[in-house]
Motif scaffolding. Sequence first.
Motif, PDB file in Angstrom:
ATOM      1  N   LEU A   1      -3.618 -21.350  29.156  1.00  0.00           N
ATOM      2  CA  LEU A   1      -4.688 -20.901  28.266  1.00  0.00           C
ATOM      3  C   LEU A   1      -6.052 -21.387  28.753  1.00  0.00           C
ATOM      4  CD1 LEU A   1      -3.011 -21.433  24.796  1.00  0.00           C
ATOM      5  CD2 LEU A   1      -3.466 -19.283  25.945  1.00  0.00           C
ATOM      6  N   LEU A   2      -6.099 -22.619  29.249  1.00  0.00           N
ATOM      7  CA  LEU A   2      -7.358 -23.145  29.789  1.00  0.00           C
ATOM      8  C   LEU A   2      -7.814 -22.332  30.996  1.00  0.00           C
ATOM      9  CD1 LEU A   2      -9.585 -25.299  29.924  1.00  0.00           C
ATOM     10  CD2 LEU A   2      -8.022 -26.681  31.300  1.00  0.00           C
ATOM     11  N   GLU A   3      -6.888 -22.033  31.894  1.00  0.00           N
ATOM     12  CA  GLU A   3      -7.244 -21.244  33.072  1.00  0.00           C
ATOM     13  C   GLU A   3      -7.650 -19.822  32.694  1.00  0.00           C
ATOM     14  OE1 GLU A   3      -3.731 -21.686  35.356  1.00  0.00           O
ATOM     15  OE2 GLU A   3      -4.273 -23.681  36.050  1.00  0.00           O
ATOM     16  N   GLY A   4      -6.986 -19.253  31.702  1.00  0.00           N
ATOM     17  CA  GLY A   4      -7.367 -17.919  31.225  1.00  0.00           C
ATOM     18  C   GLY A   4      -8.764 -17.921  30.631  1.00  0.00           C
ATOM     19  N   MET A   5      -9.097 -18.983  29.901  1.00  0.00           N
ATOM     20  CA  MET A   5     -10.433 -19.076  29.328  1.00  0.00           C
ATOM     21  C   MET A   5     -11.476 -19.252  30.435  1.00  0.00           C
ATOM     22  SD  MET A   5     -11.836 -21.536  26.306  1.00  0.00           S
ATOM     23  CE  MET A   5     -11.926 -23.003  27.296  1.00  0.00           C
ATOM     24  N   GLU A   6     -11.161 -20.044  31.446  1.00  0.00           N
ATOM     25  CA  GLU A   6     -12.101 -20.218  32.555  1.00  0.00           C
ATOM     26  C   GLU A   6     -12.320 -18.897  33.297  1.00  0.00           C
ATOM     27  OE1 GLU A   6     -10.308 -23.311  34.811  1.00  0.00           O
ATOM     28  OE2 GLU A   6     -11.377 -24.883  33.738  1.00  0.00           O
ATOM     29  N   ALA A   7     -11.248 -18.150  33.515  1.00  0.00           N
ATOM     30  CA  ALA A   7     -11.378 -16.849  34.189  1.00  0.00           C
ATOM     31  C   ALA A   7     -12.206 -15.890  33.340  1.00  0.00           C
ATOM     32  CB  ALA A   7      -9.995 -16.265  34.464  1.00  0.00           C
ATOM     33  N   ALA A   8     -12.023 -15.938  32.030  1.00  0.00           N
ATOM     34  CA  ALA A   8     -12.804 -15.075  31.147  1.00  0.00           C
ATOM     35  C   ALA A   8     -14.278 -15.467  31.178  1.00  0.00           C
ATOM     36  CB  ALA A   8     -12.261 -15.149  29.721  1.00  0.00           C
ATOM     37  N   TYR A   9     -14.565 -16.776  31.238  1.00  0.00           N
ATOM     38  CA  TYR A   9     -15.951 -17.220  31.361  1.00  0.00           C
ATOM     39  C   TYR A   9     -16.562 -16.701  32.667  1.00  0.00           C
ATOM     40  CZ  TYR A   9     -16.759 -20.426  27.489  1.00  0.00           C
ATOM     41  OH  TYR A   9     -16.988 -20.956  26.256  1.00  0.00           O
ATOM     42  N   HIS A  10     -15.796 -16.766  33.743  1.00  0.00           N
ATOM     43  CA  HIS A  10     -16.286 -16.297  35.038  1.00  0.00           C
ATOM     44  C   HIS A  10     -16.602 -14.798  34.981  1.00  0.00           C
ATOM     45  CE1 HIS A  10     -16.862 -16.135  39.319  1.00  0.00           C
ATOM     46  NE2 HIS A  10     -15.961 -15.172  39.420  1.00  0.00           N
ATOM     47  N   ARG A  11     -15.679 -14.007  34.422  1.00  0.00           N
ATOM     48  CA  ARG A  11     -15.904 -12.564  34.308  1.00  0.00           C
ATOM     49  C   ARG A  11     -17.089 -12.263  33.382  1.00  0.00           C
ATOM     50  NH1 ARG A  11     -10.182 -12.552  34.357  1.00  0.00           N
ATOM     51  NH2 ARG A  11     -10.085 -12.444  32.095  1.00  0.00           N
ATOM     52  N   ARG A  12     -17.237 -13.080  32.331  1.00  0.00           N
ATOM     53  CA  ARG A  12     -18.339 -12.883  31.390  1.00  0.00           C
ATOM     54  C   ARG A  12     -19.680 -13.103  32.077  1.00  0.00           C
ATOM     55  NH1 ARG A  12     -20.080 -17.217  27.048  1.00  0.00           N
ATOM     56  NH2 ARG A  12     -21.588 -16.024  25.870  1.00  0.00           N
ATOM     57  N   GLU A  13     -19.783 -14.194  32.837  1.00  0.00           N
ATOM     58  CA  GLU A  13     -21.041 -14.462  33.528  1.00  0.00           C
ATOM     59  C   GLU A  13     -21.335 -13.406  34.587  1.00  0.00           C
ATOM     60  OE1 GLU A  13     -21.217 -18.462  34.945  1.00  0.00           O
ATOM     61  OE2 GLU A  13     -21.398 -19.286  32.930  1.00  0.00           O
ATOM     62  N   ALA A  14     -20.295 -12.943  35.291  1.00  0.00           N
ATOM     63  CA  ALA A  14     -20.499 -11.902  36.310  1.00  0.00           C
ATOM     64  C   ALA A  14     -20.957 -10.600  35.663  1.00  0.00           C
ATOM     65  CB  ALA A  14     -19.213 -11.683  37.094  1.00  0.00           C
ATOM     66  N   ALA A  15     -20.390 -10.246  34.519  1.00  0.00           N
ATOM     67  CA  ALA A  15     -20.785  -9.016  33.825  1.00  0.00           C
ATOM     68  C   ALA A  15     -22.209  -9.136  33.290  1.00  0.00           C
ATOM     69  CB  ALA A  15     -19.812  -8.716  32.688  1.00  0.00           C
ATOM     70  N   ALA A  16     -22.569 -10.308  32.780  1.00  0.00           N
ATOM     71  CA  ALA A  16     -23.933 -10.499  32.279  1.00  0.00           C
ATOM     72  C   ALA A  16     -24.937 -10.388  33.419  1.00  0.00           C
ATOM     73  CB  ALA A  16     -24.051 -11.844  31.586  1.00  0.00           C
ATOM     74  N   GLN A  17     -24.580 -10.936  34.570  1.00  0.00           N
ATOM     75  CA  GLN A  17     -25.466 -10.839  35.733  1.00  0.00           C
ATOM     76  C   GLN A  17     -25.604  -9.393  36.204  1.00  0.00           C
ATOM     77  OE1 GLN A  17     -27.285 -13.341  37.024  1.00  0.00           O
ATOM     78  NE2 GLN A  17     -28.248 -11.811  38.329  1.00  0.00           N
ATOM     79  N   ALA A  18     -24.504  -8.628  36.197  1.00  0.00           N
ATOM     80  CA  ALA A  18     -24.550  -7.224  36.610  1.00  0.00           C
ATOM     81  C   ALA A  18     -25.424  -6.406  35.666  1.00  0.00           C
ATOM     82  CB  ALA A  18     -23.142  -6.645  36.663  1.00  0.00           C
ATOM     83  N   VAL A  19     -25.345  -6.668  34.376  1.00  0.00           N
ATOM     84  CA  VAL A  19     -26.172  -5.951  33.400  1.00  0.00           C
ATOM     85  C   VAL A  19     -27.637  -6.361  33.558  1.00  0.00           C
ATOM     86  CG1 VAL A  19     -26.660  -5.703  30.930  1.00  0.00           C
ATOM     87  CG2 VAL A  19     -24.325  -5.511  31.763  1.00  0.00           C
ATOM     88  N   ALA A  20     -27.871  -7.640  33.861  1.00  0.00           N
ATOM     89  CA  ALA A  20     -29.253  -8.093  34.064  1.00  0.00           C
ATOM     90  C   ALA A  20     -29.860  -7.450  35.307  1.00  0.00           C
ATOM     91  CB  ALA A  20     -29.281  -9.614  34.183  1.00  0.00           C
TER      92      ALA A  20
END
Length: 185
Positions: free
Chosen positions: A85-104
């Motif tokens: 669960l911790l690793e899944g949350m870390e991967a989700a954080y990584h994807r979230r930051e990458a998506a926010a950067q792509a939208v920016a």
Amino acid sequence: MIDWPNLLIGALLGAVITAIPWAIDHSLVRRDRFADALAAWAVAAKRIELLAILKTTTLADLYRTRLAYPIDRWRLILGPNDFVLLEGMEAAYHRREAAAQAVADDPGNAALKRQQRTVENKWKSASVAFINMSRGLQDGQQLATLYRESRRRFWRSLGRHPVATLRGELHERRARRAAERQRPR
């Protein structure tokens, strides 16, 4: 002349007599090590949970917090279930930051915005799953502490007043059974 049957029986008897306390001690040490690792992991999970609740948390914050604890050692002792669960949350954080950067980088792209919303939903579900696991650990630790204190109180009382303790324990057990029978199902 050497009496081989008695020598072998003596050696075997000595090995058995030595192995029994060693096995008991070994199992107690393993149980204590597991309990200590679980308690430490519960504290670390609580700290990571507090980070997961904050909206401003970045992957770097999560990574720094994770490095502060020996998570790989705990994974060896406790097993991989909670750490997935911790690793899944870390991967989700990584994807979230990458998506926010792509939208920016391209704010007018509607497909990127939809993808960002999808990633945000996955991040929320991953963080909620980790938070629920962390709160379950906290509850389990509190319950374990209550049971441990109850056992200590019972054995201390049994040593001091054995008859009264056993009589009180029987009375409590009967009361619990009666309450369970009256509870609606």
